[in-house]
Design an enzyme around this catalytic site. Sequence first.
Site, PDB file in Angstrom:
ATOM      1  N   SER A   7     -20.249  22.693  52.424  1.00  0.00           N
ATOM      2  CA  SER A   7     -20.374  24.040  51.856  1.00  0.00           C
ATOM      3  C   SER A   7     -21.521  24.066  50.850  1.00  0.00           C
ATOM      4  O   SER A   7     -21.505  23.333  49.850  1.00  0.00           O
ATOM      5  CB  SER A   7     -19.080  24.422  51.128  1.00  0.00           C
ATOM      6  OG  SER A   7     -19.354  25.464  50.201  1.00  0.00           O
ATOM      7  N   HIS A  32     -21.973  25.121  56.073  1.00  0.00           N
ATOM      8  CA  HIS A  32     -20.971  26.153  55.778  1.00  0.00           C
ATOM      9  C   HIS A  32     -21.526  27.004  54.647  1.00  0.00           C
ATOM     10  O   HIS A  32     -21.831  26.500  53.554  1.00  0.00           O
ATOM     11  CB  HIS A  32     -19.652  25.491  55.360  1.00  0.00           C
ATOM     12  CG  HIS A  32     -18.542  26.443  55.091  1.00  0.00           C
ATOM     13  ND1 HIS A  32     -17.802  27.028  56.093  1.00  0.00           N
ATOM     14  CD2 HIS A  32     -18.055  26.922  53.924  1.00  0.00           C
ATOM     15  CE1 HIS A  32     -16.881  27.822  55.541  1.00  0.00           C
ATOM     16  NE2 HIS A  32     -17.004  27.768  54.239  1.00  0.00           N
ATOM     17  N   ASP A  34     -21.067  30.004  52.155  1.00  0.00           N
ATOM     18  CA  ASP A  34     -20.032  30.819  51.502  1.00  0.00           C
ATOM     19  C   ASP A  34     -20.630  32.053  50.853  1.00  0.00           C
ATOM     20  O   ASP A  34     -21.278  31.964  49.813  1.00  0.00           O
ATOM     21  CB  ASP A  34     -19.331  29.983  50.408  1.00  0.00           C
ATOM     22  CG  ASP A  34     -18.363  28.979  51.004  1.00  0.00           C
ATOM     23  OD1 ASP A  34     -18.383  27.812  50.586  1.00  0.00           O
ATOM     24  OD2 ASP A  34     -17.587  29.375  51.905  1.00  0.00           O
ATOM     25  N   MET A  36     -20.017  35.492  48.928  1.00  0.00           N
ATOM     26  CA  MET A  36     -18.960  36.099  48.105  1.00  0.00           C
ATOM     27  C   MET A  36     -19.501  37.368  47.440  1.00  0.00           C
ATOM     28  O   MET A  36     -20.636  37.362  46.947  1.00  0.00           O
ATOM     29  CB  MET A  36     -18.516  35.113  47.023  1.00  0.00           C
ATOM     30  CG  MET A  36     -17.972  33.822  47.587  1.00  0.00           C
ATOM     31  SD  MET A  36     -17.563  32.666  46.253  1.00  0.00           S
ATOM     32  CE  MET A  36     -17.079  31.244  47.232  1.00  0.00           C
ATOM     33  N   HIS A  65     -19.293  32.023  56.162  1.00  0.00           N
ATOM     34  CA  HIS A  65     -17.925  32.367  55.744  1.00  0.00           C
ATOM     35  C   HIS A  65     -18.032  33.585  54.833  1.00  0.00           C
ATOM     36  O   HIS A  65     -18.443  33.466  53.673  1.00  0.00           O
ATOM     37  CB  HIS A  65     -17.322  31.156  55.009  1.00  0.00           C
ATOM     38  CG  HIS A  65     -15.953  31.395  54.475  1.00  0.00           C
ATOM     39  ND1 HIS A  65     -15.362  30.529  53.575  1.00  0.00           N
ATOM     40  CD2 HIS A  65     -15.048  32.375  54.687  1.00  0.00           C
ATOM     41  CE1 HIS A  65     -14.158  30.966  53.274  1.00  0.00           C
ATOM     42  NE2 HIS A  65     -13.934  32.095  53.925  1.00  0.00           N
ATOM     43  N   MET A  67     -16.673  36.058  52.488  1.00  0.00           N
ATOM     44  CA  MET A  67     -15.593  36.420  51.579  1.00  0.00           C
ATOM     45  C   MET A  67     -16.003  37.738  50.924  1.00  0.00           C
ATOM     46  O   MET A  67     -16.324  37.807  49.721  1.00  0.00           O
ATOM     47  CB  MET A  67     -15.356  35.307  50.547  1.00  0.00           C
ATOM     48  CG  MET A  67     -14.686  34.093  51.160  1.00  0.00           C
ATOM     49  SD  MET A  67     -14.843  32.615  50.178  1.00  0.00           S
ATOM     50  CE  MET A  67     -16.454  32.062  50.747  1.00  0.00           C
ATOM     51  N   MET A 136      -7.675  28.431  54.825  1.00  0.00           N
ATOM     52  CA  MET A 136      -8.076  28.134  53.447  1.00  0.00           C
ATOM     53  C   MET A 136      -7.023  27.236  52.797  1.00  0.00           C
ATOM     54  O   MET A 136      -5.831  27.531  52.836  1.00  0.00           O
ATOM     55  CB  MET A 136      -8.234  29.422  52.628  1.00  0.00           C
ATOM     56  CG  MET A 136      -9.400  30.302  53.062  1.00  0.00           C
ATOM     57  SD  MET A 136     -10.967  29.448  53.057  1.00  0.00           S
ATOM     58  CE  MET A 136     -11.165  29.097  51.310  1.00  0.00           C
ATOM     59  N   GLY A 141     -13.011  31.593  46.603  1.00  0.00           N
ATOM     60  CA  GLY A 141     -13.813  32.093  45.480  1.00  0.00           C
ATOM     61  C   GLY A 141     -14.529  31.000  44.725  1.00  0.00           C
ATOM     62  O   GLY A 141     -15.595  31.236  44.155  1.00  0.00           O
ATOM     63  N   PHE A 142     -13.959  29.788  44.745  1.00  0.00           N
ATOM     64  CA  PHE A 142     -14.602  28.745  43.931  1.00  0.00           C
ATOM     65  C   PHE A 142     -14.506  27.380  44.614  1.00  0.00           C
ATOM     66  O   PHE A 142     -13.531  27.099  45.318  1.00  0.00           O
ATOM     67  CB  PHE A 142     -13.932  28.663  42.543  1.00  0.00           C
ATOM     68  CG  PHE A 142     -14.087  29.933  41.750  1.00  0.00           C
ATOM     69  CD1 PHE A 142     -13.119  30.929  41.843  1.00  0.00           C
ATOM     70  CD2 PHE A 142     -15.221  30.154  40.983  1.00  0.00           C
ATOM     71  CE1 PHE A 142     -13.266  32.125  41.148  1.00  0.00           C
ATOM     72  CE2 PHE A 142     -15.380  31.353  40.289  1.00  0.00           C
ATOM     73  CZ  PHE A 142     -14.396  32.345  40.374  1.00  0.00           C
ATOM     74  N   GLY A 144     -14.494  23.061  44.096  1.00  0.00           N
ATOM     75  CA  GLY A 144     -13.957  22.127  43.101  1.00  0.00           C
ATOM     76  C   GLY A 144     -12.476  22.290  42.780  1.00  0.00           C
ATOM     77  O   GLY A 144     -11.980  21.725  41.815  1.00  0.00           O
ATOM     78  N   ASP A 174     -10.786  24.462  54.718  1.00  0.00           N
ATOM     79  CA  ASP A 174     -11.806  24.689  53.707  1.00  0.00           C
ATOM     80  C   ASP A 174     -11.192  24.762  52.317  1.00  0.00           C
ATOM     81  O   ASP A 174     -10.395  25.640  52.023  1.00  0.00           O
ATOM     82  CB  ASP A 174     -12.475  26.041  54.047  1.00  0.00           C
ATOM     83  CG  ASP A 174     -13.579  26.408  53.117  1.00  0.00           C
ATOM     84  OD1 ASP A 174     -14.118  27.518  53.257  1.00  0.00           O
ATOM     85  OD2 ASP A 174     -13.919  25.595  52.233  1.00  0.00           O
ATOM     86  N   GLY A 175     -11.589  23.745  51.498  1.00  0.00           N
ATOM     87  CA  GLY A 175     -11.174  23.839  50.102  1.00  0.00           C
ATOM     88  C   GLY A 175     -10.422  22.614  49.636  1.00  0.00           C
ATOM     89  O   GLY A 175      -9.346  22.310  50.144  1.00  0.00           O
ATOM     90  N   GLY A 176     -11.019  21.884  48.693  1.00  0.00           N
ATOM     91  CA  GLY A 176     -10.316  20.745  48.086  1.00  0.00           C
ATOM     92  C   GLY A 176     -10.237  19.518  48.962  1.00  0.00           C
ATOM     93  O   GLY A 176      -9.422  18.626  48.736  1.00  0.00           O
ATOM     94  N   SER A 197     -17.861  20.038  46.949  1.00  0.00           N
ATOM     95  CA  SER A 197     -18.065  19.114  45.822  1.00  0.00           C
ATOM     96  C   SER A 197     -17.989  17.653  46.264  1.00  0.00           C
ATOM     97  O   SER A 197     -18.757  16.822  45.770  1.00  0.00           O
ATOM     98  CB  SER A 197     -17.043  19.389  44.716  1.00  0.00           C
ATOM     99  OG  SER A 197     -15.788  19.718  45.256  1.00  0.00           O
TER     100      SER A 197
HETATM  101  C1  DX5 Z   1     -14.155  28.552  48.519  1.00  0.00           C
HETATM  102  C2  DX5 Z   1     -15.123  28.220  49.654  1.00  0.00           C
HETATM  103  C3  DX5 Z   1     -15.135  26.750  49.994  1.00  0.00           C
HETATM  104  C4  DX5 Z   1     -15.545  25.866  48.812  1.00  0.00           C
HETATM  105  C5  DX5 Z   1     -15.298  24.412  49.158  1.00  0.00           C
HETATM  106  O1  DX5 Z   1     -13.952  29.944  48.486  1.00  0.00           O
HETATM  107  O2  DX5 Z   1     -14.770  28.920  50.818  1.00  0.00           O
HETATM  108  O3  DX5 Z   1     -16.024  26.544  51.095  1.00  0.00           O
HETATM  109  O4  DX5 Z   1     -16.907  26.070  48.547  1.00  0.00           O
HETATM  110  O5  DX5 Z   1     -15.625  23.654  48.033  1.00  0.00           O
HETATM  111  P1  DX5 Z   1     -14.780  22.324  47.669  1.00  0.00           P
HETATM  112  O6  DX5 Z   1     -14.933  21.423  48.864  1.00  0.00           O
HETATM  113  O7  DX5 Z   1     -15.459  21.779  46.443  1.00  0.00           O
HETATM  114  O8  DX5 Z   1     -13.378  22.759  47.444  1.00  0.00           O
HETATM  115 ZN    ZN Z   2     -15.902  28.535  52.660  1.00  0.00          ZN
END
Ligand code: DX5
Ligand code: ZN
Length: 217
Positions: A7, A32, A34, A36, A65, A67, A136, A141-142, A144, A174-176, A197
């Site tokens: 991402s 990927h 993102d 927003m 993606h 959002m 998700m 939205g973020f 990390g 996607d995410g964490g 991250s």
């Molecule tokens: C969050 C994004 C994710 C995010 C993943 O809304 O859709 O793609 O950037 O970042 P990490 O891998 O750090 O959670």
């Molecule tokens: Zn994403």
Amino acid sequence: MNILAPSLLAVDFNNIERDVKLLEQSGVEWLHLDVMDGCFVPNISFGPPVISSLRKISKQFFDVHLMIMDPIRYIETFKKVGADSITVHYEACEDLNKTIKAIRDAGVKVGVSISPETPVCVLEPYIDLVDLVLIMSVRPGFGGQEFMPEAFERVRTVRTWAKKYNSSLHIEVDGGIRLENVGQVLQAGANVIVTGSAVFNGDIMRNVQAFKNILEA
Ligand code: DX5
Ligand code: ZN
């Protein structure tokens, strides 16, 4: 085949070309992206101008993606700037069927995503209409954030539907996602791994290689 989709939300924007080239040299085929809007999610990232510039320096598959609220308004725009796939959120579409059709008509791969609080059952009617489902594992939205383990069961459910309705479906999470939990995400049935991250923090090539060792095992 398992796919790593870093991402770009986590990239060093002062060195985006350098880092995208590093990803390409590391054999990363998907990016990927993102997008927003500050409405659907409480954050603003980047939009068409950035993707248009990236398209000039990268041959990778652009996994966009969205959002954003009411994404049907921007399908043509993201197609024009070089999206290869457009994923919209179930929660952001007034008419998801219409939005899926608009992406299809634009000649771009179609993805649908649900946020953690949305019941996975809403997706069943769309499984045979899309190329990708994005589960998700954090609140969108973020980057990390911590991985939400409830995602495992949701991935397993979508994988059973894929077996029934659409065997070529990509299931993206996607995410964490980190080296410590990516094996379990694959085991649950995902085949596209988004990570921000965990790739961009530290040595990018080393991080990518570590993920690829697991994805290609
Ligand atoms: C969050 C994004 C994710 C995010 C993943 O809304 O859709 O793609 O950037 O970042 P990490 O891998 O750090 O959670
Ligand atoms: Zn994403």
